[in-house]
Write a protein that holds these residues in place. Sequence first.
Motif, PDB file in Angstrom:
ATOM      1  N   ALA A  39      21.184  -2.622 -21.428  1.00 15.93           N
ATOM      2  CA  ALA A  39      20.077  -2.873 -20.503  1.00 15.93           C
ATOM      3  C   ALA A  39      20.138  -1.928 -19.307  1.00 15.93           C
ATOM      4  N   THR A  40      21.335  -1.653 -18.799  1.00 11.86           N
ATOM      5  CA  THR A  40      21.501  -0.719 -17.681  1.00 11.86           C
ATOM      6  C   THR A  40      21.070   0.684 -18.085  1.00 11.86           C
ATOM      7  N   TRP A  41      21.465   1.115 -19.269  1.00 12.45           N
ATOM      8  CA  TRP A  41      21.076   2.445 -19.762  1.00 12.45           C
ATOM      9  C   TRP A  41      19.562   2.538 -19.901  1.00 12.45           C
ATOM     10  N   TRP A  42      18.942   1.460 -20.427  1.00  7.55           N
ATOM     11  CA  TRP A  42      17.491   1.460 -20.610  1.00  7.55           C
ATOM     12  C   TRP A  42      16.774   1.542 -19.259  1.00  7.55           C
ATOM     13  N   LEU A  43      17.252   0.789 -18.269  1.00  6.48           N
ATOM     14  CA  LEU A  43      16.640   0.839 -16.932  1.00  6.48           C
ATOM     15  C   LEU A  43      16.776   2.239 -16.321  1.00  6.48           C
ATOM     16  N   LEU A  44      17.920   2.854 -16.500  1.00 11.83           N
ATOM     17  CA  LEU A  44      18.135   4.202 -15.976  1.00 11.83           C
ATOM     18  C   LEU A  44      17.180   5.190 -16.631  1.00 11.83           C
ATOM     19  N   PRO A  47      12.663  10.827 -14.315  1.00 15.26           N
ATOM     20  CA  PRO A  47      11.456  11.552 -14.726  1.00 15.26           C
ATOM     21  C   PRO A  47      11.618  12.113 -16.130  1.00 15.26           C
ATOM     22  N   ARG A  48      10.554  12.067 -16.879  1.00 17.09           N
ATOM     23  CA  ARG A  48      10.612  12.538 -18.262  1.00 17.09           C
ATOM     24  C   ARG A  48      10.605  14.057 -18.295  1.00 17.09           C
ATOM     25  N   GLU A  49      11.387  14.606 -19.198  1.00 21.90           N
ATOM     26  CA  GLU A  49      11.460  16.063 -19.338  1.00 21.90           C
ATOM     27  C   GLU A  49      10.136  16.633 -19.818  1.00 21.90           C
ATOM     28  N   THR A  50       9.374  15.813 -20.528  1.00 23.72           N
ATOM     29  CA  THR A  50       8.106  16.304 -21.064  1.00 23.72           C
ATOM     30  C   THR A  50       7.015  16.332 -20.000  1.00 23.72           C
ATOM     31  N   GLN A  51       7.244  15.673 -18.847  1.00 20.97           N
ATOM     32  CA  GLN A  51       6.248  15.691 -17.785  1.00 20.97           C
ATOM     33  C   GLN A  51       6.134  17.096 -17.210  1.00 20.97           C
TER      34      GLN A  51
END
Length: 199
Positions: A22-27, A32-36
């Motif tokens: 859950a911590t990894w998912w929240l992080l 920011p997404r690399e694809t942005q």
Amino acid sequence: MNQKFRLTSLIPLVAVALLAGATWWLLQATLPRETQAPEHPKAHTPDYFADNFSITELDQSGATQYRLTATHMVHYEDNEYSDLTNPAVRAFQPGKPIVTATGRRGTVNADASIVDLFDEARILRAAGYGDPQMQADSEHFRVLVNDDVILTEKPVKLQRGQSVMTATAGMNYNNVTRVIQLHGNVRGAIAPADSGGSS
């Protein structure tokens, strides 16, 4: 019994694994997404306009110290500069004549500390307090508001009372000390009535 012991001993391990997941998912969700696409740099395009505007700077006592006016202003988002039509900068100092600098067009920086005046630029210091009227004409004047200095690198014609002088490489006028420096090839005629005084 042995199997029951193994299951109960795995419960804390499963809970820690779920918490780590859950911590990894929240992080990942907050990064920011690399694809942005990266933010586009601001373009030199107008972001607002004003007609017949005026900006006034007050001194510590609340009296008007400077006033910048123009018939039209266009502000640009990239450098925070504004283009001005028919700008005028007026300096008010207690015990000194009002000084007005004008031009057909101009620019002002973001904090209104530097105003550039172009095309038939003029400085006019009213007569008073023992000094005659002073007028300087050039194609460009730069007003350094915080320093109370007006300067130009262009040829300039200066009139003080009946005296007339020209300079080929510019002028520096300090409104605090009222000292004028002319640069380059300087020519002129000083009228006897204007030979006294500070500037």
